[in-house]
Design a protein around this motif. Structure first.
Motif, PDB file in Angstrom:
ATOM      1  N   TRP A   1       0.832  -1.210   0.000  1.00  0.00           N
ATOM      2  CA  TRP A   1       0.000   0.000   0.000  1.00  0.00           C
ATOM      3  C   TRP A   1       0.863   1.256   0.000  1.00  0.00           C
ATOM      4  O   TRP A   1       0.495   2.273  -0.587  1.00  0.00           O
ATOM      5  N   SER A   2       2.006   1.189   0.663  1.00  0.00           N
ATOM      6  CA  SER A   2       2.891   2.352   0.706  1.00  0.00           C
ATOM      7  C   SER A   2       3.396   2.709  -0.681  1.00  0.00           C
ATOM      8  O   SER A   2       3.406   3.892  -1.074  1.00  0.00           O
TER       9      SER A   2
ATOM     10  N   ALA B   1       0.579   4.306  -2.681  1.00  0.00           N
ATOM     11  CA  ALA B   1       0.337   5.701  -2.296  1.00  0.00           C
ATOM     12  C   ALA B   1       1.417   6.622  -2.844  1.00  0.00           C
ATOM     13  O   ALA B   1       1.120   7.702  -3.378  1.00  0.00           O
ATOM     14  N   ARG B   2       2.661   6.212  -2.732  1.00  0.00           N
ATOM     15  CA  ARG B   2       3.761   7.043  -3.221  1.00  0.00           C
ATOM     16  C   ARG B   2       3.707   7.202  -4.740  1.00  0.00           C
ATOM     17  O   ARG B   2       3.951   8.290  -5.267  1.00  0.00           O
TER      18      ARG B   2
ATOM     19  N   LEU C   1       1.072   7.037  -6.657  1.00  0.00           N
ATOM     20  CA  LEU C   1      -0.067   7.860  -7.044  1.00  0.00           C
ATOM     21  C   LEU C   1       0.226   9.339  -6.808  1.00  0.00           C
ATOM     22  O   LEU C   1      -0.201  10.196  -7.588  1.00  0.00           O
ATOM     23  N   ARG C   2       0.970   9.646  -5.734  1.00  0.00           N
ATOM     24  CA  ARG C   2       1.307  11.039  -5.433  1.00  0.00           C
ATOM     25  C   ARG C   2       2.336  11.593  -6.412  1.00  0.00           C
ATOM     26  O   ARG C   2       2.271  12.762  -6.797  1.00  0.00           O
TER      27      ARG C   2
ATOM     28  N   TRP D   1       0.520  -2.949  -6.679  1.00  0.00           N
ATOM     29  CA  TRP D   1      -0.833  -3.496  -6.786  1.00  0.00           C
ATOM     30  C   TRP D   1      -0.846  -5.020  -6.822  1.00  0.00           C
ATOM     31  O   TRP D   1      -1.891  -5.638  -6.566  1.00  0.00           O
TER      32      TRP D   1
END
Length: 344
Positions: free
Chosen positions: A94-95, A98-99, A101-102, A116
């Motif tokens: 998940w980390s 998130a990174r 996507l940012r 994923w």
């Protein structure tokens, strides 16, 4: 298949030049290359890798743990068994999701997808055991062995063995570098999870840009001198990945050359691709891949321009293997029986 091709390539390099690849100032390995680099840096020469894969045995030769070397896996740890424990559920990182996507522009395309994928079901213990058989302590005696993996939380590459990298034992570092997301279980080192270094780059050639080297020899099984153009879906995907790997390899080689380092690139030919096939995880054709690579890479090393670049390599003895219980075996006089490994 990548490890088999590298084995044949290193044997061709040793045979054509008389130079011992293990004597290089730096040895860098990524993914399957980390396994071969680890074995090489621990004193296992290319000829022995070729002979062992082909089924040869050497009387009285023991591994670092005192076990007969003949009992070691012949496929360099490519034994696929399930990881112990509950099966993973959901995305692997998940980390990393998130990174990415940012800031997607800061991550390699492979890393964007890796987060994923579920955590792999295949254990890395056979990979670790292969290295445990040859490493006498926690790391190879070679002064500059770098094993490239990727932090599964950030997607950034980590060259284990370099001074600025987290401490790691060589079996764990190699297993991490080989841990393909979605296939192998990630490897925990010093409280963090690591996966295949190929997420960053399949070659990681640019990591040597500031090393001040005269010559870098790069063997890269994931690109090609002759990319295929096929209609088979598997071949189409494999071809696209090889072209992407080749573009990255070319960019990295350019950076090294700009820094004043000469670079020799060795890549699979159409003959190699024909025997490797699109499934690089296959174990069934490893010996024909090794034999083919010896032939095709010998031809590449004899080519005009390449031959001149390699002419200044220092003489060495690439035909011996250390053993803890006595003097080293030396090729071919100590091979048993009858020099069959020499023919292989």
């Amino acid at each position: 298949m990548g490890g088999a091709w590298l084995t044949g390539g290193l044997q061709a390099l040793a045979a054509e030049t008389g130079w011992d690849p293990a004597s290089a100032d730096h040895i860098v390995g990524t993914s399957a290359g980390s396994m071969i680099a680890g074995l090489l840096a621990c004193g296992v020469p290319p000829w022995f890798m070729v002979a062992h894969s082909a089924g040869e045995s050497f009387e009285g030769l023991l591994d670092a743990q005192g076990r007969p070397a003949a009992e070691a896996d012949r496929s360099a740890g490519a034994v696929f068994r399930l990881h112990r424990g509950a099966p993973p559920v959901g995305p692997g990182s998940w980390s990393l999701i998130a990174r990415s996507l940012r800031a997607p522009h800061r991550h390699r395309p492979a890393a964007l997808a890796a987060g994923w994928l579920p955590r792999g079901l295949i254990s890395t213990e056979p990979l670790k055991d292969t290295i445990r058989r040859v490493v006498p302590g926690t790391w190879a005696e070679h002064p500059s062995l770098w094993i490239v993996a990727c932090d599964y939380a950030t997607g950034r590459r980590v060259p284990f063995g370099r001074e600025d990298a987290p401490p790691a034992e060589l079996p764990d570092a190699v297993a991490a570098s080989c841990a393909i997301p979605g296939f192998y279980r990630p490897v925990d080192i010093d409280g963090r999870a690591y996966v295949d270094g190929g997420l960053w780059s399949t070659s990681n050639l640019d990591i040597l840009r500031s090393a001040g080297l005269d010559l870098v020899i790069c063997l890269n099984p994931t690109s090609s001198l002759h990319p295929t153009h096929a209609w088979n879906p598997g071949e189409v995907v494999a071809g696209a990945l090889r072209r992407a790997s080749g573009r990255r390899l070319g960019w990295e080689a350019k950076r090294l050359r700009e820094a004043g380092t000469r670079v020799v690139l060795v890549q699979p030919t159409v003959r190699d691709l024909a025997v490797m096939g699109p499934n690089l995880m296959s174990r069934s054709r490893r010996n024909i891949v090794i034999r083919t690579a010896i032939e095709t890479i010998s031809e590449q090393l004899q080519a005009e321009g390449v031959r001149e670049e390699l002419a200044e390599l220092p003489a060495g003895n690439p035909y011996r293997v250390r053993r803890p219980d006595g003097p080293p075996y030396t090729w071919p006089t100590d091979l048993l029986p009858g020099g069959r490994a020499q023919a292989a």
